[in-house]
Write a protein that holds these residues in place. Sequence first.
Motif, PDB file in Angstrom:
ATOM      1  N   THR A  66       0.963  -1.123  -0.164  1.00 21.11           N
ATOM      2  CA  THR A  66       0.154   0.130   0.559  1.00 21.11           C
ATOM      3  C   THR A  66       1.028   1.130  -0.105  1.00 21.11           C
ATOM      4  N   VAL A  67       0.362   1.939  -0.929  1.00 21.18           N
ATOM      5  CA  VAL A  67       1.403   3.557  -1.058  1.00 21.18           C
ATOM      6  C   VAL A  67       0.751   4.704   0.274  1.00 21.18           C
ATOM      7  N   LYS A  68       1.711   4.606   0.333  1.00 23.39           N
ATOM      8  CA  LYS A  68       1.124   5.954   1.373  1.00 23.39           C
ATOM      9  C   LYS A  68       1.280   7.660   0.600  1.00 23.39           C
ATOM     10  N   PHE A  87       8.287   7.066  -4.205  1.00 27.23           N
ATOM     11  CA  PHE A  87       6.705   6.273  -4.489  1.00 27.23           C
ATOM     12  C   PHE A  87       6.992   6.082  -1.926  1.00 27.23           C
ATOM     13  N   GLU A  88       6.475   6.348  -1.392  1.00 28.79           N
ATOM     14  CA  GLU A  88       7.060   5.894   0.234  1.00 28.79           C
ATOM     15  C   GLU A  88       5.438   4.585  -0.015  1.00 28.79           C
ATOM     16  N   PHE A  89       5.693   3.270   1.139  1.00 32.87           N
ATOM     17  CA  PHE A  89       4.797   2.339   0.997  1.00 32.87           C
ATOM     18  C   PHE A  89       4.651   2.726   2.688  1.00 32.87           C
ATOM     19  N   ASP A  90       3.127   2.150   2.664  1.00 30.72           N
ATOM     20  CA  ASP A  90       3.396   2.153   4.442  1.00 30.72           C
ATOM     21  C   ASP A  90       4.210   1.039   5.272  1.00 30.72           C
ATOM     22  N   HIS A  91       4.948  -0.466   4.487  1.00 34.70           N
ATOM     23  CA  HIS A  91       5.637  -1.248   4.753  1.00 34.70           C
ATOM     24  C   HIS A  91       6.572  -1.339   3.520  1.00 34.70           C
ATOM     25  N   VAL A  92       7.886  -1.847   3.916  1.00 33.79           N
ATOM     26  CA  VAL A  92       8.979  -2.106   3.194  1.00 33.79           C
ATOM     27  C   VAL A  92       8.287  -2.942   1.268  1.00 33.79           C
ATOM     28  N   GLY A 122      14.005   0.365   1.629  1.00 37.10           N
ATOM     29  CA  GLY A 122      13.065   0.348   2.488  1.00 37.10           C
ATOM     30  C   GLY A 122      11.703   0.410   2.127  1.00 37.10           C
ATOM     31  N   LYS A 123      11.024   1.659   2.955  1.00 37.36           N
ATOM     32  CA  LYS A 123      10.031   2.039   2.276  1.00 37.36           C
ATOM     33  C   LYS A 123       9.509   3.071   1.369  1.00 37.36           C
ATOM     34  N   PHE A 124       9.898   3.092   0.711  1.00 41.92           N
ATOM     35  CA  PHE A 124      11.061   3.640  -0.787  1.00 41.92           C
ATOM     36  C   PHE A 124      10.758   3.609  -1.629  1.00 41.92           C
ATOM     37  N   LEU A 125      10.655   3.315  -2.726  1.00 34.73           N
ATOM     38  CA  LEU A 125      10.710   3.052  -4.388  1.00 34.73           C
ATOM     39  C   LEU A 125      11.314   4.633  -5.251  1.00 34.73           C
ATOM     40  N   VAL A 126      12.381   4.630  -5.939  1.00 35.78           N
ATOM     41  CA  VAL A 126      12.014   5.590  -6.976  1.00 35.78           C
ATOM     42  C   VAL A 126      12.334   4.629  -8.909  1.00 35.78           C
ATOM     43  N   ILE A 127      11.885   4.787  -8.769  1.00 39.38           N
ATOM     44  CA  ILE A 127      11.562   4.816 -10.586  1.00 39.38           C
ATOM     45  C   ILE A 127      12.021   6.111 -11.601  1.00 39.38           C
ATOM     46  N   LEU A 147      21.343   9.318   0.797  1.00 43.07           N
ATOM     47  CA  LEU A 147      19.943   9.745   1.785  1.00 43.07           C
ATOM     48  C   LEU A 147      19.657   7.910   2.242  1.00 43.07           C
ATOM     49  N   LEU A 148      19.598   7.128   1.549  1.00 36.40           N
ATOM     50  CA  LEU A 148      18.262   6.108   1.791  1.00 36.40           C
ATOM     51  C   LEU A 148      19.688   4.804   1.998  1.00 36.40           C
ATOM     52  N   GLN A 149      21.286   5.573   2.623  1.00 34.49           N
ATOM     53  CA  GLN A 149      22.507   4.444   2.475  1.00 34.49           C
ATOM     54  C   GLN A 149      21.466   2.802   3.839  1.00 34.49           C
TER      55      GLN A 149
END
Length: 149
Positions: A66-68, A87-92, A122-127, A147-149
């Motif tokens: 689910t996308v936050k 995208f930031e998701f509620d969970h991984v 983690g909770k982030f996805l970048v395309i 930033l997302l190390q």
Amino acid sequence: MKITIPLSTLLLLFTINSFSQTIADLKLKPKEVPKNYIPSDGNICITPQACSFYNDIETYSNIVGTVKSKAIQSFKSKTDRGSIMYFEFDHVFKGDRFLQGLLWGKAGEPTVEHPEEYLAKGKFLVIWSLKAESPLKEKSEAKIEALLQ
């Protein structure tokens, strides 16, 4: 008098900072965009699959989570154009295999016709829906990886 901060406190502060990122932090700021690029409204993805994923992400929620929140940045230059989707998701994020199939088909990796690349952390996805050699993609990718190390 010398002030000392325990190592555990420093590690805690670093951990809190690395997991408190937001999409706003990941997006390119105007001063970070290469000079020859201008912002563009809407989405200008290279392939329809990438834009379809962005526009209809709720349709895929049972597969990817689910996308936050989500955001998009689009840019143009004389030799390049494309979009960066966040995208930031509620969970991984859990849709690696699905996303690879959607973006690249049987090739299983970026091609000239389907150059999109992504990073899921983690909770982030970048395309990145940009050409492989895009300076804009390189700039964004470096920022997000730091930033997302």
